[in-house]
Design an enzyme around this catalytic site. Structure first.
Site, PDB file in Angstrom:
ATOM      1  N   GLY A 133       0.820  -1.202   0.000  1.00 18.60           N
ATOM      2  CA  GLY A 133       0.000   0.000   0.000  1.00 18.60           C
ATOM      3  C   GLY A 133       0.858   1.258   0.000  1.00 18.60           C
ATOM      4  O   GLY A 133       1.947   1.302  -0.590  1.00 18.60           O
ATOM      5  N   SER A 134       0.380   2.262   0.708  1.00 19.58           N
ATOM      6  CA  SER A 134       1.034   3.569   0.641  1.00 19.58           C
ATOM      7  C   SER A 134       2.402   3.622   1.302  1.00 19.58           C
ATOM      8  O   SER A 134       3.132   4.588   1.112  1.00 19.58           O
ATOM      9  CB  SER A 134       0.126   4.632   1.257  1.00 19.58           C
ATOM     10  OG  SER A 134      -1.022   4.831   0.459  1.00 19.58           O
ATOM     11  N   THR A 135       2.780   2.589   2.094  1.00 16.89           N
ATOM     12  CA  THR A 135       4.140   2.599   2.629  1.00 16.89           C
ATOM     13  C   THR A 135       5.164   2.508   1.495  1.00 16.89           C
ATOM     14  O   THR A 135       6.307   2.948   1.651  1.00 16.89           O
ATOM     15  CB  THR A 135       4.358   1.446   3.620  1.00 16.89           C
ATOM     16  OG1 THR A 135       4.122   0.195   2.963  1.00 16.89           O
ATOM     17  CG2 THR A 135       3.433   1.577   4.813  1.00 16.89           C
TER      18      THR A 135
END
Length: 483
Positions: A212-214
């Site tokens: 995801g956004s990591t």
């Protein structure tokens, strides 16, 4: 009479020669067949005749052996078994060995050449040796308690060395339940195999997830390294949804402000449209090169047991690249890999290979092997790492990672909420990656990755900042409080 005695003697010599020839034949040509025959219990009896060496955490054994008095005399015991199961694995008389129990089996059984009584002469095996891990007990406990039985994993690294300070996977199990070879061990084995929570799976290193956004940490690094973006306050947002190249699919943001965001704001607000565009502008080849430098697509990582391969697919079209750049599509990572991403930023753009065993010793404490920091390699320029640190610090002070803040410390982080399942119907994975240093220190002392699979909240309320960041904060606090 003399002739009869002579013939009898010759016949006995022939019989003796035949026995010697047959014994030689069995030992040289059929010995391996007999050795591996399931009916041959001599190897097992010999293996468990002596106590197994210990695995230590913080100079305290978390394993032991008990004399059962049976043919297979010594069974393995475990202290805080569920807490350390993702580190030790199990050593079972019926089901073999896993994780450190397997990777360091020659040390723990005394079969390593350096533990031999007469190693240069090929003498008999000596006493079992011990394995001292890099795990910090306080950090391990903080990670385990922070997950609180939820399905997920935590990895904490020391950026300067690559030492693994914590490695937790939940739900867990007690390896002692599998130590023996009786009915109770068989029942435990069947129960664990049938458990839908897969407690024997080490999610920290053997399970990959969409990050995801990591993953936007990697995308931001690629954009800065390629000079697609040169300034954190450069405007990179474009108003409105982003139509994925060559498709009718539109990617939108939860915040309307993303349409006019700078890179700093887009990172703090986790704007999908901005980073999807950036990934396409950087291009598949350079994105893949940067991901590979961070540790993705590495088949050979061992800590010392094997780690699942984290992947970034370089063979993607522009629409797929856009999704890959925000940690979706085919992008997959272990929690260990995402802890390495945070450690690169914390380490000024450098990385070291992660490792779990500090040293191995004889039963009297004499060191026979030492790991230590190894494999120092530059991933991004120091200037890029400084900018990434600034971005990650902003997430905690002004963005979505406020719950990771620690009084008296500087903390950087990145939240992530990863969609998965058919039609993204699965419960989102909540991610948080971070690093921390005490205000009086010059460099970060710890980098952490947390993933929670089954957050107990409404689907729309599951975020890495709310679910995973508090776990990371507890682990970082434990490390910073340690002497």
């Amino acid at each position: 009479m003399t002739r009869t005695v002579r013939h009898a003697g010759l016949f006995c010599l022939l019989l003796l020669a035949a026995l010697l020839v047959n014994a030689t034949r069995v030992q040289l040509f059929e010995g391996e067949v007999y050795q591996h025959n399931p009916a041959n219990r001599r190897a097992d009896i010999d293996r468990y005749h002596h106590p197994r060496g210990d695995i230590l955490v913080g100079d305290r054994p978390v394993t032991g052996s008990v004399d059962t008095g049976g043919r297979l005399r010594h069974e393995r015991t475990y202290a805080d078994g569920p807490l350390y199961a993702p580190v030790t694995g199990f050593a079972s008389q019926a089901y073999g060995t896993t994780l450190l129990e397997h990777a360091e089996d020659d040390i723990l059984t005394g079969r390593h050449p350096l533990l031999s009584a007469l190693p240069l002469l090929g003498g008999p095996a000596g006493s079992a040796g011990d394995v001292l891990t890099t795990v910090q007990p306080q950090a391990q406990r903080a990670a385990f308690d922070g997950l609180g039985g939820r399905k997920g994993a935590v990895v904490a690294l020391e950026p300067a060395t690559g030492r693994i300070l914590a490695m937790v996977s939940t739900p867990s199990y007690d390896p002692a339940d599998l130590s023996g070879n009786g009915p109770s061990s068989a029942r435990a084995w069947r129960r664990l195999l049938a458990d839908p929570g897969r407690p024997m799976l080490n999610r920290a290193v053997r399970q990959t997830y969409p990050p995801g956004s990591t993953f936007k940490v990697v995308t931001a690094a690629a954009a800065l390294e390629a000079r697609v973006v040169r300034d954190l306050d450069q405007r990179v947002g474009v108003p409105g949804p982003y139509r994925l190249p060559g498709t009718d699919t539109e990617l939108a943001d939860e915040r309307a402000e993303c349409g006019g965001a700078t890179l700093r704001q887009a990172f703090e607000w986790s704007c999908n449209t901005v980073f999807a565009r950036l990934g396409v502008r950087v291009g598949a080849e350079r994105m893949a090169r940067t991901a590979r430098a961070f540790g993705f697509n590495d088949d050979g990582l061992r800590i010392p047991f094997g780690v699942a391969r984290s992947t970034f697919d370089p063979r993607v079209d522009p629409a797929q690249l856009a999704l890959s750049s925000i940690g979706q599509y085919n992008t997959r990572a272990t929690p260990l890999q995402m802890a390495r991403v945070a450690a690169v930023v914390a380490g000024g753009g450098m990385t070291r290979a992660p490792y779990l065993v500090e040293r191995t010793t004889t039963d009297r404490g004499t060191t026979i092997g030492r790991a230590g920091p190894r494999g120092l390699r530059q991933v991004v320029r120091p200037a890029t790492a400084r900018l990434l640190r600034e971005l990650m610090t902003g997430v905690v002070t002004d963005g979505t990672g406020g719950q990771a803040a620690i009084p008296g410390a500087v903390v950087g982080g990145k939240t992530g909420t990863a969609q998965h399942g058919v039609g993204n119907a699965g419960t989102p994975y909540a991610w948080f990656v971070s690093w921390a240093r005490a205000e009086r220190e010059l460099e970060p002392r710890v980098a952490v990755a947390v993933v929670v699979e089954d957050a107990a909240a409404d689907r729309g309320d599951i975020t890495g900042g709310d679910v995973a960041a508090p776990v990371a904060r507890a682990v970082m606090q434990a490390v910073l409080a340690a002497p």
